[in-house]
Design a protein around this motif. Structure first.
Motif, mmCIF file in Angstrom:
data_model
loop_
_atom_site.group_PDB
_atom_site.id
_atom_site.type_symbol
_atom_site.label_atom_id
_atom_site.label_comp_id
_atom_site.label_asym_id
_atom_site.label_seq_id
_atom_site.Cartn_x
_atom_site.Cartn_y
_atom_site.Cartn_z
ATOM 1 N N GLU A 137 0.786 -1.201 -0.056
ATOM 2 C CA GLU A 137 -0.110 0.097 0.129
ATOM 3 C C GLU A 137 0.960 1.324 -0.031
ATOM 4 O OE1 GLU A 137 -3.045 0.143 3.098
ATOM 5 O OE2 GLU A 137 -3.736 2.177 2.452
ATOM 6 N N SER A 138 2.003 1.306 0.733
ATOM 7 C CA SER A 138 2.995 2.359 0.927
ATOM 8 C C SER A 138 3.445 2.577 -0.499
ATOM 9 C CB SER A 138 3.965 2.340 1.881
ATOM 10 O OG SER A 138 3.549 1.801 3.070
ATOM 11 N N HIS A 140 1.883 1.591 -3.536
ATOM 12 C CA HIS A 140 1.143 2.007 -4.296
ATOM 13 C C HIS A 140 0.978 3.664 -4.203
ATOM 14 C CE1 HIS A 140 -3.181 2.186 -5.683
ATOM 15 N NE2 HIS A 140 -3.206 3.322 -4.935
ATOM 16 N N GLN A 141 1.086 3.981 -3.095
ATOM 17 C CA GLN A 141 0.901 5.598 -2.970
ATOM 18 C C GLN A 141 2.133 6.333 -3.300
ATOM 19 O OE1 GLN A 141 -1.791 6.279 -1.669
ATOM 20 N NE2 GLN A 141 -2.747 4.762 -0.249
ATOM 21 N N TRP A 144 1.882 6.139 -7.446
ATOM 22 C CA TRP A 144 0.747 7.017 -8.009
ATOM 23 C C TRP A 144 1.104 8.465 -7.860
ATOM 24 C CZ3 TRP A 144 -1.239 5.140 -12.190
ATOM 25 C CH2 TRP A 144 -1.403 3.750 -12.455
ATOM 26 N N ALA A 145 1.646 8.865 -6.802
ATOM 27 C CA ALA A 145 2.319 10.390 -6.528
ATOM 28 C C ALA A 145 3.197 10.687 -7.694
ATOM 29 C CB ALA A 145 2.797 10.335 -5.259
ATOM 30 N N ASP A 150 -4.216 10.367 -8.724
ATOM 31 C CA ASP A 150 -4.867 10.091 -7.250
ATOM 32 C C ASP A 150 -5.488 8.904 -7.395
ATOM 33 O OD1 ASP A 150 -5.873 10.032 -4.668
ATOM 34 O OD2 ASP A 150 -7.474 11.571 -5.071
ATOM 35 N N TRP A 153 -6.382 3.441 -2.977
ATOM 36 C CA TRP A 153 -5.835 1.996 -2.532
ATOM 37 C C TRP A 153 -7.052 1.001 -2.507
ATOM 38 C CZ3 TRP A 153 -2.246 -1.567 -2.277
ATOM 39 C CH2 TRP A 153 -2.462 -2.652 -1.780
#
Lengths: 157, 125
Positions: A137-138, A140-141, A144-145, A150, A153
């Protein structure tokens, strides 16, 4: 001693890239593939922990139990390896030095996520499987950043 | 499967570096490159580093089975790493990735001229 020296040389004098080239998928990256594999690892870990051996001496039931358990273990190991490979592709192919300036924790995050893949492969550990999902998840953030998009998740299961 | 006169599994092996390789690198007789991409898997993983001998092909042609560095024929400035599958009589080389499913190579580009081949991969770093 020599290994340490060579390792330091690699660190302080990074090599230029050479392309093991593929026009097809180049430039197409998405942490979703790692996430799907990690979800399978989490699911298989839960199923292994929930599976109980049959009571009594029923050999047919025992064979079915062992067959099911073998399948769960095989899928868990296969998907953990796949998650690791997908993470390494993102780490080494997609992310660039400019991203590291933006996210100084990037190497540590990927390294720990890859370690968690290995742990999930060899263990039956629900905590590590959940931590692997959190690590992805980290990533993923971060991913995409870097694309200024935006993308929320989500999980399939 | 056979490639030239040697079985592919023998050709796949690539030795680890020794002290001498690093010494030659210090003397600028070897260069180091880091593999990006998956087309040489399983022989070379993304992120692995290799030592290159840039002088070896000044007097000889590449041999079938060797891993070489070449200029991409359509993207100026891009170096690619592939394995020599065939050496034609005019010295042009058919280069293929070991990972045939994820490799763009001579199957698309055609054979690569010898003056586009920059060196041979000697070993892993």
């Amino acid at each position: 001693m020599l290994k340490l020296i060579f390792s330091a040389v690699r660190h302080y004098f990074p090599a230029d890239p050479v392309s093991a080239h593929c026009d097809g998928p180049c430039g197409v990256y998405d942490p979703a593939s790692a996430r799907v594999a990690a979800e399978a690892v989490l699911s298989m870990t839960k199923k292994i922990l929930d599976l109980s051996p049959p009571a009594g001496g029923n050999s047919v039931a025992m064979a079915a139990y062992e067959n099911t358990m073998s399948r769960y273990v095989a899928i868990k190991e296969e998907q953990a390896q796949k998650a690791k490979e997908e993470l390494l592709i993102l780490w080494t192919d997609y992310f660039k030095p400019t991203h590291l300036e933006q996210y100084p924790q990037m190497h540590d995050t990927f390294w720990k996520a890859a370690k968690l893949c290995s742990a999930c492969k060899v263990e039956v550990n629900l905590q590590h499987a959940n931590e692997l999902m959190q690590a992805i998840e980290s990533i993923h953030q971060m991913f995409w950043a870097t694309k200024s998009r935006d993308v929320a998740w989500y999980t399939a299961s | 499967m056979w490639l030239g006169t040697q079985p592919v599994n023998l050709l796949m092996s690539l030795r680890k570096s020794q002290v001498g390789d690093w010494f030659l690198w210090l003397l600028r007789r070897r260069s180091r490159l880091r593999v990006v991409g998956r087309s040489m898997m399983p022989t070379l993983q993304p992120g692995e580093e290799v030592f290159i001998d840039h002088q070896i092909y000044r007097h000889t042609l590449p041999q079938v089975g060797e891993i070489v560095i070449a200029w991409h024929p359509h993207q100026p400035g891009l170096k690619v790493i592939k394995r020599v599958a065939v050496v034609n009589s005019d010295g042009c080389c058919v280069l293929l990735g070991d990972n045939h499913q994820e490799s763009t190579d001579s199957r698309r580009w055609g054979a690569i001229a010898p003056n586009h081949i920059l060196g041979r991969v000697v070993c892993r770093c």
